[in-house]
Write a protein that holds these residues in place. Structure first.
Motif, mmCIF file in Angstrom:
data_model
loop_
_atom_site.group_PDB
_atom_site.id
_atom_site.type_symbol
_atom_site.label_atom_id
_atom_site.label_comp_id
_atom_site.label_asym_id
_atom_site.label_seq_id
_atom_site.Cartn_x
_atom_site.Cartn_y
_atom_site.Cartn_z
ATOM 1 N N VAL A 454 27.401 5.559 -71.316
ATOM 2 C CA VAL A 454 27.082 6.900 -71.811
ATOM 3 C C VAL A 454 27.811 7.148 -73.118
ATOM 4 C CG1 VAL A 454 27.258 9.371 -71.333
ATOM 5 C CG2 VAL A 454 26.654 7.780 -69.499
ATOM 6 N N SER A 455 29.097 6.821 -73.138
ATOM 7 C CA SER A 455 29.872 6.919 -74.380
ATOM 8 C C SER A 455 31.059 5.967 -74.307
ATOM 9 C CB SER A 455 30.359 8.350 -74.629
ATOM 10 O OG SER A 455 31.333 8.723 -73.674
ATOM 11 N N ILE A 456 31.324 5.306 -75.422
ATOM 12 C CA ILE A 456 32.502 4.441 -75.545
ATOM 13 C C ILE A 456 33.127 4.783 -76.887
ATOM 14 C CG2 ILE A 456 33.397 2.085 -75.611
ATOM 15 C CD1 ILE A 456 30.965 1.156 -74.054
ATOM 16 N N THR A 457 34.252 5.486 -76.844
ATOM 17 C CA THR A 457 34.878 5.976 -78.073
ATOM 18 C C THR A 457 36.306 5.475 -78.186
ATOM 19 O OG1 THR A 457 35.471 8.008 -76.884
ATOM 20 C CG2 THR A 457 33.442 8.037 -78.174
ATOM 21 N N SER A 458 36.758 5.321 -79.406
ATOM 22 C CA SER A 458 38.115 4.837 -79.655
ATOM 23 C C SER A 458 39.013 5.998 -80.080
ATOM 24 C CB SER A 458 38.110 3.741 -80.712
ATOM 25 O OG SER A 458 37.540 4.194 -81.923
ATOM 26 N N HIS A 459 40.289 5.882 -79.730
ATOM 27 C CA HIS A 459 41.252 6.958 -79.987
ATOM 28 C C HIS A 459 42.625 6.367 -80.290
ATOM 29 C CE1 HIS A 459 38.448 9.953 -78.205
ATOM 30 N NE2 HIS A 459 38.141 8.948 -77.397
ATOM 31 N N LEU A 460 43.488 7.178 -80.860
ATOM 32 C CA LEU A 460 44.904 6.913 -81.087
ATOM 33 C C LEU A 460 45.149 5.975 -82.265
ATOM 34 C CD1 LEU A 460 47.678 7.682 -79.948
ATOM 35 C CD2 LEU A 460 47.642 5.596 -78.600
ATOM 36 N N LEU A 461 45.771 6.525 -83.294
ATOM 37 C CA LEU A 461 46.178 5.787 -84.496
ATOM 38 C C LEU A 461 44.996 5.101 -85.178
ATOM 39 C CD1 LEU A 461 49.574 4.206 -83.318
ATOM 40 C CD2 LEU A 461 49.195 6.357 -84.527
ATOM 41 N N LYS A 462 43.910 5.832 -85.334
ATOM 42 C CA LYS A 462 42.757 5.295 -86.056
ATOM 43 C C LYS A 462 43.004 5.408 -87.558
ATOM 44 C CE LYS A 462 38.623 6.209 -84.607
ATOM 45 N NZ LYS A 462 37.398 6.914 -84.147
ATOM 46 N N CYS A 463 42.816 4.310 -88.252
ATOM 47 C CA CYS A 463 42.998 4.299 -89.695
ATOM 48 C C CYS A 463 42.194 3.133 -90.272
ATOM 49 C CB CYS A 463 44.481 4.194 -90.075
ATOM 50 S SG CYS A 463 45.272 2.689 -89.474
ATOM 51 N N VAL A 464 42.358 2.876 -91.560
ATOM 52 C CA VAL A 464 41.580 1.829 -92.233
ATOM 53 C C VAL A 464 41.829 0.470 -91.610
ATOM 54 C CG1 VAL A 464 41.199 0.635 -94.430
ATOM 55 C CG2 VAL A 464 41.517 3.109 -94.401
ATOM 56 N N ILE A 465 43.083 0.182 -91.262
ATOM 57 C CA ILE A 465 43.420 -1.154 -90.741
ATOM 58 C C ILE A 465 43.475 -1.204 -89.222
ATOM 59 C CG2 ILE A 465 44.713 -1.786 -92.813
ATOM 60 C CD1 ILE A 465 47.288 -1.213 -91.220
ATOM 61 N N ASN A 466 43.252 -0.052 -88.570
ATOM 62 C CA ASN A 466 43.348 -0.012 -87.112
ATOM 63 C C ASN A 466 42.295 0.942 -86.572
ATOM 64 O OD1 ASN A 466 45.085 -0.761 -84.664
ATOM 65 N ND2 ASN A 466 45.050 1.471 -84.505
ATOM 66 N N VAL A 474 32.760 6.023 -70.630
ATOM 67 C CA VAL A 474 31.994 6.739 -69.613
ATOM 68 C C VAL A 474 30.687 5.994 -69.415
ATOM 69 C CG1 VAL A 474 30.938 8.921 -68.906
ATOM 70 C CG2 VAL A 474 32.981 8.949 -70.351
ATOM 71 N N ALA A 475 30.389 5.651 -68.184
ATOM 72 C CA ALA A 475 29.134 4.979 -67.861
ATOM 73 C C ALA A 475 28.598 5.541 -66.550
ATOM 74 C CB ALA A 475 29.356 3.469 -67.758
ATOM 75 N N ARG A 476 27.325 5.316 -66.293
ATOM 76 C CA ARG A 476 26.728 5.832 -65.060
ATOM 77 C C ARG A 476 25.882 4.751 -64.411
ATOM 78 N NH1 ARG A 476 21.403 7.334 -65.600
ATOM 79 N NH2 ARG A 476 21.525 8.821 -63.884
ATOM 80 N N LYS A 477 25.741 4.901 -63.108
ATOM 81 C CA LYS A 477 24.835 4.017 -62.377
ATOM 82 C C LYS A 477 23.460 4.674 -62.351
ATOM 83 C CE LYS A 477 24.168 1.718 -57.923
ATOM 84 N NZ LYS A 477 24.778 1.406 -56.600
ATOM 85 N N PRO A 478 22.405 3.934 -62.716
ATOM 86 C CA PRO A 478 21.069 4.531 -62.727
ATOM 87 C C PRO A 478 20.718 5.149 -61.375
ATOM 88 C CG PRO A 478 21.043 2.377 -63.767
ATOM 89 C CD PRO A 478 22.399 2.532 -63.139
ATOM 90 N N GLU A 479 19.933 6.228 -61.433
ATOM 91 C CA GLU A 479 19.504 6.909 -60.207
ATOM 92 C C GLU A 479 18.694 5.981 -59.325
ATOM 93 O OE1 GLU A 479 20.206 9.777 -59.035
ATOM 94 O OE2 GLU A 479 21.104 10.875 -60.699
ATOM 95 N N SER A 480 17.891 5.142 -59.951
ATOM 96 C CA SER A 480 17.079 4.185 -59.219
ATOM 97 C C SER A 480 17.587 2.793 -59.491
ATOM 98 C CB SER A 480 15.612 4.282 -59.658
ATOM 99 O OG SER A 480 14.864 3.192 -59.118
ATOM 100 N N THR A 481 17.794 1.981 -58.416
ATOM 101 C CA THR A 481 18.293 0.620 -58.599
ATOM 102 C C THR A 481 17.336 -0.234 -59.388
ATOM 103 O OG1 THR A 481 17.331 -0.004 -56.472
ATOM 104 C CG2 THR A 481 19.644 0.673 -56.482
ATOM 105 N N GLY A 482 16.091 0.191 -59.483
ATOM 106 C CA GLY A 482 15.112 -0.588 -60.233
ATOM 107 C C GLY A 482 14.973 -0.140 -61.666
#
Length: 493
Positions: A454-466, A474-482
Motif C-alpha cells: 500500500v505504501s513503502i516510505t523512507s524516513h530519518l536523516l534523508k538527504c542527498v547522500i542518504n 504498509v501492505a494488505r492481503k487481498p480480499e479474495s485469494t484469487g
C-alpha cells in the motif's frame, strides 16, 4: 547473522589506511602503523578489562553500589566446602568459575555449590593458560567441552572467564556460537592461583571499590595451609562489610544472568536482550538510539487510528518490553506479543498488569520457528525484522495466517549510507550483522508472498547522500485469494 566486529578491526583498518598513504611517501615509514597494530594485538590480551577483541564485563555499571565475589579454578575438595560454609555464615552468594575436568572429578562439589544457591560459570575444560595461542577448534573444544560437562548438572552457564583472563581475536565468535559472554574482573590480589596468599585480604581491601568484580581462587595453595587461605577470605569479607560495601551476586551487580537452569544455549540476540532488558526503555529514549525510536513512535501513533483501532487479533513480532504493545492492545481485541527474550517479556507482562491491560498474550521464542496460530487482522514489527534470517520465508508463512483484507505494518532498517554505520556499530556491540532492506527489495518480498504493498516510505536523516534510515511499510492481503496482484507504482530502491 553472527558478525563480531571489535575495536581491533577498526584499528586494523586505520593502520592499513595510514600505511597505504605512507607507502607513497617513504616505504619504511609505511611499516610503522602496521607494527604498532601488531604490538597492540600482542599486548592488549594481557589487560583483562580492555575490550580490544570483544566486549568484556569486568565490573558493574556506573553507579553500582555493591561488589561481587568470584572464585576460579575449582572446585577443590580441600577448599570449596569450607568456602561454601564461610559464605553461608555470612549470607553471601558468589559465582564459581569452574573447569570442566574438575567438575567431572568432583560432581558432588558442583551439586553443593548449586544447592547453596550460588552460580556456576565456565572457566574452560582444562584451564590451559596458553589456550588463546591455540587453534580456533581447540578454543571451541575447551568452551563447548566445559559446557557439556556442566549441562549434566541441569545448568547452562552463560558467562565465560578465560584462563588467566587472557583473550584473543577469535574468542568472541566462539562465545556467540555457545550463547555466552565474557566476564573478567576488576579487583584481584595477584595471588597466582593461591601460590601467594599472604596479605591477600589486605591487598584487595586497599583497592576495592563499589562495582568491583573480585577475583579469588577456591583451590588449595600448593604450599601452605588451606586454613590460612580461609582466614584471608574471612578477613576480606569482614573488611568489605567494614567499608560499607554489600557483597551481591554477580548477576545482580552486572544486571544479567550468568547461569540458567537447563534449556538450550541462548541465541546471541536473546543473550544480548536478556542482558539489556532492565535498562532497555531508558536506553531507547535517552541515548544515541533515541532519534530512531522517537521517529518510529511518531509514525506508529499516526497509524493507530487507521491500522489498529477496532481491529481483532494483532501479531507483534519482537514486542520487547512493550513500547508499542500496550498502545496496540488498547485499540484491538488481542495482541499476541512474540519476542526471543524472556527478560524483556517479563517487563512487558508487568507493565500490562500495572496498567490493567489483560488482552496481551505473551509468546517467548523465535517467530521464524514458532507456529503462527492465526488468523490475524494485523501483523506488525518495529525494528525487529533486522534479526530475521529469512524474511521472505516468514512472509510466505504469514500469508495464510492473515485475514483477507488484513494488514502488514513494519518499520524496519532501510539500506543506506548512514545505516551502514549503525550496522557496524551494532556488530561491535552485539556481535551480529543486522539486516537492512531497500524499498524495491521489500516490495518484491511482499508481492511474492501474496501481499499488496500500500505504501513503502523512507524516513530519518534523508538527504542527498542518504535516502533515509527507516522504511515504513504498509501492505494488505487481498480480499479474495484469487485476486491478481498488480504492479505497484514507484518502487525504486
Amino acid at each position: 547473522m553472527i558478525c563480531p566486529l571489535s575495536p581491533a578491526h577498526l584499528v586494523a583498518l586505520t593502520a592499513f589506511q595510514i600505511a597505504t598513504v605512507l607507502l607513497f611517501i617513504d616505504p619504511l615509514w609505511a611499516a610503522l602503523p602496521l607494527a604498532l597494530f601488531i604490538l597492540l594485538c600482542l599486548l592488549t590480551p594481557f589487560f583483562p578489562r580492555l575490550g580490544f577483541f570483544l566486549p568484556i564485563v569486568s565490573r558493574g555499571p556506573k553507579g553500582a553500589r555493591g561488589v561481587a565475589l568470584t572464585f576460579d579454578d575449582g572446585p577443590d575438595p580441600l577448599v570449596t566446602p569450607k568456602v561454601l560454609e564461610l559464605l553461608r555464615r555470612h549470607g553471601i552468594s558468589a559465582t564459581f568459575f569452574v573447569t570442566g575436568r574438575r567438575a567431572e572429578r568432583y560432581p558432588e562439589l558442583i551439586e553443593a555449590i548449586l544447592a547453596a544457591g550460588h552460580a556456576v560459570a565456565n572457566h574452560s575444560l582444562n584451564h590451559d593458560p596458553f589456550l588463546m595461542l591455540k587453534t580456533t577448534e581447540m578454543l571451541r573444544s575447551e568452551v563447548a567441552g566445559a559446557q557439556q560437562v556442566l549441562r549434566r548438572f541441569g545448568i547452562q552457564p552463560l558467562a565465560f572467564r578465560p584462563p588467566v583472563g587472557i583473550t584473543n581475536s577469535r574468542l568472541w565468535r566462539v562465545l556467540l556460537e555457545n550463547g555466552m559472554f565474557c566476564v573478567n574482573f576488576s579487583c584481584r590480589a595477584g595471588d597466582m592461583g593461591n601460590r601467594r596468599i599472604a596479605g591477600l585480604a589486605r591487598k584487595i581491601l586497599a583497592r576495592v571499590k563499589p562495582g568491583d568484580i573480585v577475583l579469588l581462587h577456591d583451590v588449595a595453595p600448593p604450599k601452605g595451609d588451606p586454613a590460612h587461605l580461609l582466614a584471608e577470605f574471612e578477613q576480606l569479607i569482614e573488611g568489605v562489610k567494614g567499608k560499607g560495601l554489600e557483597v551481591v551476586p554477580l548477576a545482580r551487580l552486572i544486571g544479567r544472568e550468568v547461569m540458567q537452569r537447563e534449556g538450550v544455549s541462548p541465541d546471541p540476540a536473546e543473550l544480548f536482550y536478556d542482558g539489556l532488558a532492565a535498562g532497555y526503555d531508558d536506553e531507547q529514549f535517552h541515548s544515541n538510539v533515541s532519534m530512531s525510536r522517537t521517529m518510529e513512535q511518531q509514525l506508529f501513533e499516526a497509524r493507530v487510528p487507521t491500522l489498529f483501532s477496532g481491529r481483532g487479533r494483532v501479531l507483534e513480532i519482537g514486542a520487547g518490553t512493550g513500547i508499542f504493545t500496550l498502545a496496540i492492545a488498547r485499540n484491538c481485541s488481542e495482541v499476541v506479543a512474540v519476542d526471543i527474550s524472556a527478560k524483556m517479556l517479563q517487563l512487558l507482562e508487568r507493565k500490562a498488569k500495572e496498567q490493567g491491560i489483560d488482552n496481551v498474550s505473551i509468546v517467548k521464542g523465535n517467530v521464524e520457528e514458532l507456529p503462527l496460530s492465526g488468523p490475524y487482522s494485523v501483523v506488525c514489527a518495529f525494528s525487529a525484522l533486522e534479526y530475521l534470517r529469512d524474511l521472505p520465508g516468514l512472509l510466505k508463512r504469514l500469508a495464510p495466517e492473515v485475514e483477507p483484507g488484513g494488514t502488514i505494518y513494519f518499520i524496519t532498517a532501510r539500506t543506506s549510507l548512514f545505516r551502514l554505520f549503525t550496522q557496524i556499530g551494532n556488530a561491535m556491540r552485539q556481535g551480529m550483522w543486522l539486516q537492512s532492506r531497500s524499498r524495491g527489495r521489500m516490495e518484491r518480498m511482499l508481492r511474492e508472498a501474496g501481499f499488496e504493498p500500500v505504501s513503502i516510505t523512507s524516513h530519518l536523516l534523508k538527504c542527498v547522500i542518504n535516502g533515509g534510515m527507516l522504511l515504513e511499510v504498509v501492505a494488505r492481503k487481498p480480499e479474495s485469494t484469487g485476486a491478481v496482484v498488480t504492479a505497484a507504482a514507484g518502487g525504486a530502491p
